[in-house]
Design an enzyme around this catalytic site. Structure first.
Site, short mmCIF file in Angstrom:
data_model
loop_
_atom_site.label_atom_id
_atom_site.label_comp_id
_atom_site.label_asym_id
_atom_site.label_seq_id
_atom_site.Cartn_x
_atom_site.Cartn_y
_atom_site.Cartn_z
N LYS A 57 1.99 9.35 -1.32
CA LYS A 57 2.92 8.29 -1.71
C LYS A 57 3.55 8.61 -3.07
O LYS A 57 4.76 8.48 -3.26
CB LYS A 57 2.20 6.93 -1.74
N GLN A 101 -3.96 0.27 -2.56
CA GLN A 101 -4.41 1.02 -1.39
C GLN A 101 -5.66 0.37 -0.78
O GLN A 101 -6.61 0.05 -1.48
CB GLN A 101 -4.70 2.48 -1.79
N ASP A 124 4.37 -3.54 0.68
CA ASP A 124 3.53 -3.29 1.86
C ASP A 124 3.80 -4.35 2.94
O ASP A 124 3.48 -4.16 4.11
CB ASP A 124 2.04 -3.39 1.48
N1 GUN Z 1 -4.42 1.95 3.79
C1 GUN Z 1 -4.03 2.59 4.92
N2 GUN Z 1 -2.72 2.37 5.14
C2 GUN Z 1 -2.28 1.58 4.13
C3 GUN Z 1 -1.01 1.02 3.81
O1 GUN Z 1 0.00 1.19 4.50
N3 GUN Z 1 -0.96 0.26 2.67
C4 GUN Z 1 -2.05 0.05 1.90
N4 GUN Z 1 -1.90 -0.72 0.82
N5 GUN Z 1 -3.24 0.54 2.18
C5 GUN Z 1 -3.35 1.30 3.28
#
Ligand code: GUN
Length: 286
Positions: A57, A101, A124
């Site tokens: 990311k 995350q 998100d």
């Molecule tokens: N953990 C796995 N996929 C994601 C996601 O798309 N966003 C977040 N915040 N955590 C994750």
């Protein structure tokens, strides 16, 4: 009559590259107006998979001219300390999106953390308000994975109006928002899940199938109507340790008109839609 082509791959890397180029040009346009789009990424603890996702990311931000603020905390971080950090980022004008995350360490309640993020920065799309905006058809941030699946379906040229879409899986992050996005696009939507008696009965009637369970071979060729579009959200390992999705790819690609591979399908789109949401947040703030 033309014979339909079967097994065409939907290339998530290529679509991502096109969308990321658009993000990069929008980021440049914002910078010309004195605003640098910014994303805060918070990682708590040492989950190795999370570390890889977060690194990807942050790298995607760097590649598209989005400023990223990466904060890594020890697994012992208290929930109060995390909430205080989110409160500070909520009022930081250089940060337009906040991503914490998941999963979080056991002593932290993920719902309380997600709800603490300002709706205007909820890139998100996980918070209750964002989910409500999606459900009621209002503008707002859509969860990145199902949003990316919609872009992949659109890229095939399929008009979803009146089509039958079947979603396998009912998670808050993928299955449920996916069903709502398909509904908003005027598809007739069926959601299958672990208590569905005969998933194949439903999928055999589907023009579009989205598999989002997290288990190998949830969808096999005998469950797919010839010519259906198949989107595979799964990320699993087969017994040989190779990455694979929820779909029996080799079998289903002989029946489907379009199908996403794993890797290289939905995976890259999730991060791309995070960038798209962050740009949207920055443009709204500017
Ligand atoms: N953990 C796995 N996929 C994601 C996601 O798309 N966003 C977040 N915040 N955590 C994750």
């Amino acid at each position: 009559m033309t014979t339909p082509a079967y097994g065409q791959l939907i290339d998530g890397n290529a679509l991502s590259a096109r969308l990321r180029a658009d993000v990069a040009s929008r980021a440049l346009a914002l910078k010309a107006r004195g605003v640098t789009p910014g994303l805060a990424v918070i990682l708590v603890g040492d989950d190795p998979a999370s570390a890889v996702y977060v690194r990807n990311k942050v790298k995607a931000c760097l590649d598209t001219g989005v400023h990223s603020v990466f904060e890594k905390y020890d697994a012992s971080l208290t929930q109060d300390a995390l909430l205080a950090r989110i409160a500070a980022l909520n009022t930081d004008p250089s940060v337009h999106g906040i991503l914490v995350q998941m999963p979080l360490p056991k002593h932290i309640n993920p719902h309380q953390v997600i709800e603490a993020i300002a709706t205007a920065k909820d890139v998100d799309g996980f918070a209750t308000l964002s989910a409500g905006e999606l459900m009621t058809g209002q503008a707002g941030f859509r969860p990145c994975t199902p949003y990316g699946c919609m872009k992949l379906i659109e890229s095939t040229g399929l008009d979803l109006r009146g089509k039958h879409a079947v979603v396998i899986g009912r998670s808050n992050t993928v299955g449920k928002p996916m069903a709502l996005l398909l509904l908003q696009a005027n598809a007739t939507v069926t959601v299958c899940h672990s208590a569905t008696l005969d998933i194949g009965h439903h999928t055999r009637q589907a023009d579009v199938i989205v598999a989002a369970v997290g288990k190998r071979n949830v969808l096999t060729a005998d469950m797919v109507k010839p010519g259906a579009v198949v989107i595979d959200v799964g990320m699993n390992r087969n017994p040989e340790g190779k990455l694979c999705g929820d779909v029996d790819f080799a079998g289903v690609k002989e029946v489907a008109s379009f199908i996403t591979p794993v890797p290289g399908g939905v995976g890259p789109m999730t991060i791309t839609m995070l960038l798209v949401n962050t740009l949207e947040a920055a443009e709204r703030a500017a």
